[in-house]
Write an enzyme that holds these catalytic residues in place. Structure first.
Site: not given
Length: 346
Positions: A25, A52, A74, A117, A126
């Site tokens: 992206d 994350g 993470e 993000e 989410e």
């Protein structure tokens, strides 16, 4: 929408294709990279928490911008790839990859900056923002920076030819019955696709604005807003399109915005569209009224239930300068224009 449990949520991020999609992206990467590079003076020598972190690209951006220490957190097994990326970029002395949920880890210090993000489809899907809020409250120093620092969700009436007109003639075959089945399915779950700007029928209306420095998880539980939009062109009203923008901190540089607006460069989020069960032909000036609700699901707080209620535009209050074609609004506009004209100095 059907929900997934927390285990499924984190396991879904072990699918490399998801990360391939995000890393491909260009608009997403470019916005974060530019915002970080533009704020290099504010980042140099500072500590950063990446919530994350995924494959670790944002952590690398910060390390290259001069951060003293980056904690890349993470929860999925993708953390192993983040470790490899850190080594590959020779940044092991700056970036520490931590495998775990941000709600369950400890850090040896508070941080100056939080980056994430976290945005999902229609911004809130989410509900990863909950984790960012938790991290902010536990780990961010007073006055610390958030990347991004604010976000806005928009809605606009639109045409959705992929769900309507296309099925009138598929290579010479009428398949309206199939189109009807698709729309029935879409009534249970919004569709995610890139909407042609020409198919946006109204100016965007603000659904939600979030200040990431202050918003709470409770603020996100139930969002409901009544919208009155006015068609700015002739067309067929077939759905309601949702998209979002995110703004980053700016110190003496042009502010950086990541936008999923249909008129901007396409992103992997595309737009989220709620398809209406029927279509309505509109002309320029037609008022369109609806109530939009986003409610967090009880069975899975990472999912939202989206509800749209169509309203009678005659029965709701119109803004003072409404430019719709209803007689009452035409009269009010004429009076206001006359008052403004009379108020001008001779």
């Amino acid at each position: 929408m059907e929900g997934m449990d927390t285990t499924d949520y984190f396991e879904s991020y072990e699918d490399l294709e998801i990360h391939q999609l995000m890393l491909s992206d260009v608009a997403r990467n470019k916005a974060y990279k530019k915002a970080i590079e533009d704020n290099a003076k504010e980042i140099k020598g500072k500590t950063v928490l990446d919530v994350g972190a995924g494959t670790g690209i944002l952590s690398v951006f910060f390390a290259k911008a001069g951060a003293k220490k980056v904690y890349a957190v993470e929860a999925s097994n993708v953390y192993k790839i983040a470790e490899d990326v850190v080594k590959e970029n020779q940044l092991s002395s700056v970036i520490e990859v931590i495998h775990g949920k941000v709600e369950e880890i400890d850090l040896p210090e508070k941080v100056d900056i939080i980056v994430s993000e976290w945005m999902g489809f229609y911004l809130l899907h989410e509900a990863m923002l909950d984790s960012v809020i938790f991290a902010r409250d536990k780990f961010l120093k007073e006055g610390g920076l958030m990347f991004p620092e604010s976000a806005t969700l928009y809605s606009a009436a639109c045409s959705v030819p992929s769900m309507f007109e296309y099925w009138n003639n598929v290579d010479g075959v009428s398949m309206r019955c199939f189109g009807e089945k698709l729309r029935q399915k879409a009534s249970q779950k919004p569709i995610t696709e890139q909407i042609d700007p020409e198919n946006i029928l109204t100016d965007p209306e603000n659904v939600l604005w979030l200040d990431l420095r202050e918003v709470t998880a409770e603020d996100l539980n139930n969002i409901k807003i009544q919208q009155l939009a006015v068609a700015n062109k002739e067309g067929t009203y077939q759905g309601i399109c949702l998209w979002f923008t995110c703004n980053f901190p700016s110190y003496g540089t042009e502010p950086v915005t990541l936008s999923t607006d249909p008129e901007e460069e396409e992103t992997h989020w595309k737009q989220t569209t709620i398809v209406l069960p029927t279509q309505i032909n509109v002309e320029k000036g037609t008022p369109l009224a609806y109530e939009l609700g986003l409610q967090r699901c009880n069975e899975n707080n990472r999912r939202y239930k989206i509800e749209v209620t169509m309203l009678d535009p005659d029965e709701i209050e119109h803004p003072e300068f409404c430019n719709c074609y209803l007689t009452k609004c035409i009269l009010v506009r004429a009076m206001l224009e006359k008052y403004e004209k009379d108020s001008l100095p001779n």
